[in-house]
Design a protein around this motif. Structure first.
Motif, PDB file in Angstrom:
ATOM      1  N   GLY A   1      28.705  80.362  81.857  1.00 12.62           N
ATOM      2  CA  GLY A   1      28.689  81.494  80.939  1.00 12.62           C
ATOM      3  C   GLY A   1      27.272  81.820  80.525  1.00 12.62           C
ATOM      4  N   CYS A   2      26.429  82.134  81.490  1.00 14.36           N
ATOM      5  CA  CYS A   2      24.981  82.251  81.239  1.00 14.36           C
ATOM      6  C   CYS A   2      24.599  83.500  80.470  1.00 14.36           C
ATOM      7  CB  CYS A   2      24.220  82.189  82.555  1.00 14.36           C
ATOM      8  SG  CYS A   2      24.434  83.644  83.627  1.00 14.36           S
ATOM      9  N   GLY A   3      25.510  84.466  80.349  1.00 10.68           N
ATOM     10  CA  GLY A   3      25.182  85.676  79.598  1.00 10.68           C
ATOM     11  C   GLY A   3      23.979  86.389  80.168  1.00 10.68           C
ATOM     12  N   GLU A   4      23.039  86.737  79.297  1.00  9.76           N
ATOM     13  CA  GLU A   4      21.856  87.480  79.726  1.00  9.76           C
ATOM     14  C   GLU A   4      20.728  86.568  80.199  1.00  9.76           C
ATOM     15  OE1 GLU A   4      22.483  91.328  76.770  1.00  9.76           O
ATOM     16  OE2 GLU A   4      21.932  89.367  75.961  1.00  9.76           O
ATOM     17  N   GLY A   5      21.011  85.263  80.330  1.00 13.83           N
ATOM     18  CA  GLY A   5      20.118  84.383  81.067  1.00 13.83           C
ATOM     19  C   GLY A   5      19.064  83.629  80.297  1.00 13.83           C
ATOM     20  N   ALA A   6      19.097  83.650  78.971  1.00 16.68           N
ATOM     21  CA  ALA A   6      18.032  82.986  78.213  1.00 16.68           C
ATOM     22  C   ALA A   6      17.988  81.484  78.492  1.00 16.68           C
ATOM     23  CB  ALA A   6      18.204  83.240  76.717  1.00 16.68           C
ATOM     24  N   ASP A   7      19.151  80.823  78.494  1.00 14.48           N
ATOM     25  CA  ASP A   7      19.181  79.386  78.773  1.00 14.48           C
ATOM     26  C   ASP A   7      18.750  79.104  80.207  1.00 14.48           C
ATOM     27  OD1 ASP A   7      20.063  78.879  76.215  1.00 14.48           O
ATOM     28  OD2 ASP A   7      22.115  78.377  76.788  1.00 14.48           O
ATOM     29  N   ALA A   8      19.256  79.894  81.146  1.00  6.25           N
ATOM     30  CA  ALA A   8      18.935  79.676  82.556  1.00  6.25           C
ATOM     31  C   ALA A   8      17.434  79.797  82.808  1.00  6.25           C
ATOM     32  CB  ALA A   8      19.706  80.671  83.427  1.00  6.25           C
ATOM     33  N   VAL A   9      16.820  80.810  82.238  1.00  8.80           N
ATOM     34  CA  VAL A   9      15.373  81.001  82.415  1.00  8.80           C
ATOM     35  C   VAL A   9      14.603  79.857  81.773  1.00  8.80           C
ATOM     36  CG1 VAL A   9      13.424  82.467  81.773  1.00  8.80           C
ATOM     37  CG2 VAL A   9      15.523  83.501  82.673  1.00  8.80           C
ATOM     38  N   TRP A  10      15.008  79.444  80.579  1.00  4.51           N
ATOM     39  CA  TRP A  10      14.328  78.340  79.893  1.00  4.51           C
ATOM     40  C   TRP A  10      14.427  77.049  80.702  1.00  4.51           C
ATOM     41  CZ3 TRP A  10      16.101  73.712  77.726  1.00  4.51           C
ATOM     42  CH2 TRP A  10      15.186  73.034  76.921  1.00  4.51           C
ATOM     43  N   LEU A  11      15.601  76.774  81.239  1.00  2.00           N
ATOM     44  CA  LEU A  11      15.786  75.573  82.050  1.00  2.00           C
ATOM     45  C   LEU A  11      14.942  75.638  83.318  1.00  2.00           C
ATOM     46  CD1 LEU A  11      19.623  75.269  81.565  1.00  2.00           C
ATOM     47  CD2 LEU A  11      17.982  73.456  80.979  1.00  2.00           C
ATOM     48  N   ALA A  12      14.926  76.788  83.975  1.00  2.00           N
ATOM     49  CA  ALA A  12      14.126  76.930  85.195  1.00  2.00           C
ATOM     50  C   ALA A  12      12.643  76.737  84.914  1.00  2.00           C
ATOM     51  CB  ALA A  12      14.383  78.294  85.828  1.00  2.00           C
ATOM     52  N   ARG A  13      12.184  77.251  83.794  1.00  2.00           N
ATOM     53  CA  ARG A  13      10.783  77.047  83.415  1.00  2.00           C
ATOM     54  C   ARG A  13      10.485  75.568  83.185  1.00  2.00           C
ATOM     55  NH1 ARG A  13      10.072  82.077  79.110  1.00  2.00           N
ATOM     56  NH2 ARG A  13       8.936  83.499  80.519  1.00  2.00           N
ATOM     57  N   GLY A  14      11.500  74.813  82.784  1.00  2.00           N
ATOM     58  CA  GLY A  14      11.333  73.384  82.546  1.00  2.00           C
ATOM     59  C   GLY A  14      11.475  72.529  83.789  1.00  2.00           C
ATOM     60  N   GLY A  15      11.616  73.170  84.950  1.00  2.00           N
ATOM     61  CA  GLY A  15      11.667  72.422  86.192  1.00  2.00           C
ATOM     62  C   GLY A  15      13.056  72.139  86.728  1.00  2.00           C
ATOM     63  N   TRP A  16      14.092  72.671  86.068  1.00  3.05           N
ATOM     64  CA  TRP A  16      15.454  72.451  86.532  1.00  3.05           C
ATOM     65  C   TRP A  16      15.773  73.383  87.698  1.00  3.05           C
ATOM     66  CZ3 TRP A  16      18.974  68.897  84.500  1.00  3.05           C
ATOM     67  CH2 TRP A  16      18.547  68.226  83.336  1.00  3.05           C
TER      68      TRP A  16
END
Length: 219
Positions: free
Chosen positions: A59-74
């Motif tokens: 349920g990523c919605g507009e992607g704030a969590d996904a982008v934050w995680l990707a920036r953290g190396g996930w």
């Protein structure tokens, strides 16, 4: 799940109930931005100290969590029923210069590889319950041995009394319904209610407390 879902058109294919997609597309289309654009506070707090690996954002919605995680190396796979939300999320990822694997599907219908994610994050998900607990079992099945399930929801909503034509908490998955399914293959690391660290703005900002379940799959 395939790795070649086009980031430029993440909503090109949908696996799930068309009525669910239409409902959520309508909610997002009504507003230029539905959420705050910042990662959820419980996610930030609970991910601290975890080594980056493969993560499923349910349920990523507009992607704030996904982008934050990707920036953290996930290595991020982000799942969402709304095509409108996914288009926005993909745009935010492009702007941030990160790569996210987008899946346009309901959780139960998604072709996700089993036991493959080091972290499964479900932040305030609107997951419908079924007699066979399909959504709860799908969350658990996605977690790799040694990995973590992080399920966060709004405290108090799970105990509200249903009114005619309105939200009925019995229809949805809550941390307690997932905890009921945990067996000796799991260790509960966090199961509590706590004050919510809420980003300013966006829908849901009025909720003050979280229910947080963090469970580790042992094998």
């Amino acid at each position: 799940m395939t790795d070649d879902i086009a980031a430029t058109s993440p909503a090109g294919e949908y696996l799930g109930d068309p009525a669910v997609r239409a409902e959520w597309d309508g909610r997002y289309a009504d507003r230029q931005q539905l959420w705050s654009g910042r990662p959820n506070g419980a996610l930030v707090a609970e991910v601290e100290g975890l080594a980056p690996g493969r993560v499923l954002d349910v349920g990523c919605g507009e992607g704030a969590d996904a982008v934050w995680l990707a920036r953290g190396g996930w290595d991020v796979t982000a799942l969402e029923v709304s095509g409108v939300a996914l288009e926005r999320a993909a745009g935010h990822a492009r702007d941030a210069g990160v790569t996210v694997r987008w899946v346009h599907a309901e959780l139960v219908g998604a072709a996700l590889p089993p036991a493959s994610f080091d972290l499964v994050s479900a932040q305030y998900p609107a997951l419908l319950r079924t007699p066979g607990a399909a959504a709860e079992r799908a969350l658990l099945a996605a977690v790799a041995p040694g990995g973590v399930l992080l399920l966060v929801h709004h405290a108090g909503m799970d105990t509200r009394e249903a009114q005619a034509g309105e939200f009925d908490p019995a229809d949805y998955v809550w941390p307690a319904t997932v905890t009921e399914l945990l067996d000796e293959d799991w260790r509960v690391e966090v199961d509590e209610q706590r004050p919510r660290v809420a980003p300013e703005g966006g829908a849901g900002a009025h909720h003050t407390d979280d229910l947080v379940l963090r469970a580790r799959r042992l094998r």
